[in-house]
Design a protein around this motif. Structure first.
Motif, mmCIF file in Angstrom:
data_model
loop_
_atom_site.group_PDB
_atom_site.id
_atom_site.type_symbol
_atom_site.label_atom_id
_atom_site.label_comp_id
_atom_site.label_asym_id
_atom_site.label_seq_id
_atom_site.Cartn_x
_atom_site.Cartn_y
_atom_site.Cartn_z
ATOM 1 N N THR A 9 8.312 2.991 -7.047
ATOM 2 C CA THR A 9 8.404 2.512 -5.670
ATOM 3 C C THR A 9 9.839 2.673 -5.166
ATOM 4 O O THR A 9 10.796 2.585 -5.926
ATOM 5 N N GLU A 48 7.077 4.777 -0.876
ATOM 6 C CA GLU A 48 7.165 3.554 -0.073
ATOM 7 C C GLU A 48 6.229 2.477 -0.637
ATOM 8 O O GLU A 48 5.118 2.787 -1.047
ATOM 9 N N GLU A 50 4.443 0.277 0.752
ATOM 10 C CA GLU A 50 3.147 0.139 1.429
ATOM 11 C C GLU A 50 2.199 1.293 1.082
ATOM 12 O O GLU A 50 1.014 1.240 1.419
ATOM 13 N N ASN A 51 2.732 2.346 0.416
ATOM 14 C CA ASN A 51 1.904 3.494 0.024
ATOM 15 C C ASN A 51 1.462 3.428 -1.436
ATOM 16 O O ASN A 51 0.847 4.352 -1.935
ATOM 17 N N GLY A 53 -0.495 1.130 -4.322
ATOM 18 C CA GLY A 53 -1.360 -0.022 -4.514
ATOM 19 C C GLY A 53 -1.701 -0.257 -5.966
ATOM 20 O O GLY A 53 -1.864 0.687 -6.747
ATOM 21 N N PRO A 58 -1.540 -3.283 -1.624
ATOM 22 C CA PRO A 58 -0.262 -2.571 -1.535
ATOM 23 C C PRO A 58 0.872 -3.406 -2.144
ATOM 24 O O PRO A 58 0.868 -4.642 -2.047
ATOM 25 N N ASP A 60 3.941 -3.881 -1.265
ATOM 26 C CA ASP A 60 4.741 -4.738 -0.376
ATOM 27 C C ASP A 60 4.052 -6.096 -0.168
ATOM 28 O O ASP A 60 4.722 -7.135 -0.098
ATOM 29 N N GLN A 61 2.729 -6.091 -0.107
ATOM 30 C CA GLN A 61 2.013 -7.366 0.024
ATOM 31 C C GLN A 61 2.051 -8.167 -1.279
ATOM 32 O O GLN A 61 2.129 -9.393 -1.266
ATOM 33 N N ARG D 15 -0.102 0.726 8.555
ATOM 34 C CA ARG D 15 -0.050 -0.095 7.355
ATOM 35 C C ARG D 15 -1.441 -0.637 6.996
ATOM 36 O O ARG D 15 -1.811 -0.713 5.830
ATOM 37 N N GLU D 16 -2.194 -0.944 8.018
ATOM 38 C CA GLU D 16 -3.538 -1.470 7.768
ATOM 39 C C GLU D 16 -4.461 -0.383 7.202
ATOM 40 O O GLU D 16 -5.280 -0.646 6.312
ATOM 41 N N LYS D 18 -3.501 2.161 5.448
ATOM 42 C CA LYS D 18 -3.096 2.382 4.062
ATOM 43 C C LYS D 18 -3.713 1.322 3.154
ATOM 44 O O LYS D 18 -4.181 1.615 2.050
ATOM 45 N N GLN D 19 -3.705 0.106 3.628
ATOM 46 C CA GLN D 19 -4.302 -0.986 2.850
ATOM 47 C C GLN D 19 -5.790 -0.715 2.610
ATOM 48 O O GLN D 19 -6.315 -0.947 1.519
#
Lengths: 67, 67, 67, 67, 67, 67
Positions: A9, A48, A50-51, A53, A58, A60-61, D15-16, D18-19
């Motif tokens: 990441t 990134e 957010e890319n 998972g 993802p 970032d979450q 972003r959504e 991608k999620q």
């Protein structure tokens, strides 16, 4: 002639750390398989958050949730 | 249906050169294997020089040393 | 120092054709970007037809249906 | 332990979205193969349109021509 | 969560050597970036020598010529 | 024009399961990003268990140890 691709990441990997990854991965192929370092290639991909998972979420979450 | 991935260091590859790489790689698959160009995909990755290593040394350092 | 990966379905690609793909892809990088052929790497992956899908359908089924 | 890599052209994927890709790809591996989602990794690569070619033509040019 | 892909020519890599590559690459990510080994994935691809080219020549031919 | 690569360990994935992975991944790109299925490509790689490592340990050894 090995080719090594390292995906991590994107979160502040320094130039020095990249150098250490390249040096370490190359040395690993020399040590384990006796490969010629001159033709060993290492490519680092910074992805990134957010890319990327894991477990369907993802990164970032995941970080926000303390996972 | 071939898929071709070309990885090069990011150092000023122009739009025209990318077009030539895409065209040339597609034509190669047509010429050698008789593949259908309509479903031939080419993806070019441009990799930062500090993220690409040869002989255990990042390319940006190799360039500085005249390697 | 470019790295080229060519993925095609596994259906009788000959040793000579592989040689032509390797030679042609290397020459393309020399011609378009002036890269050094000595450090240009080409890797060909042959993928089983049941492992490659287009339009949601595996290639082996597409071939049977004349697609 | 599956690893899924999704490559799409870079054109405003949110972003959504991608999620949703990460969640959906992970669920697919759970549903079809019974894989453990906790160790399923999904990586999304967004590729510049001038770096992606189909039928020998970069996608940005295809879009301009209405292809 | 790093992902490491190691590509080498298929020429008798032993199970023990593979284990050493997996262990060493994982440890490298721990040492340099402080990554969690539990979610570090390493995938080794063994590529037929006729499918791997350097300097425009397949490796099996290079070996025959003593290159 | 998306390209999806799914890597799983080689352990008896059936032809029908592969078809479901190809169909499901293609549909995911249609649903989330409105992509054209006709040009969506899915490639499945089956990787030997001794060539895949998690937490520094090859999967075949993990299975033997009940991990």
């Amino acid at each position: 002639m090995p080719y090594v691709n390292i995906k991590v990441t994107r979160e502040g990997v320094t130039r020095e750390q990249k150098q250490q990854l390249i040096e370490g991965a190359t040395q690993l192929l020399v040590d384990v398989l006796g490969k010629n370092p001159a033709t060993t290639v290492v490519v680092i991909d910074e992805v990134e958050m957010e890319n990327w998972g894991v477990a369907g979420i993802p990164v970032d979450q995941r970080r926000q949730k303390g996972m």
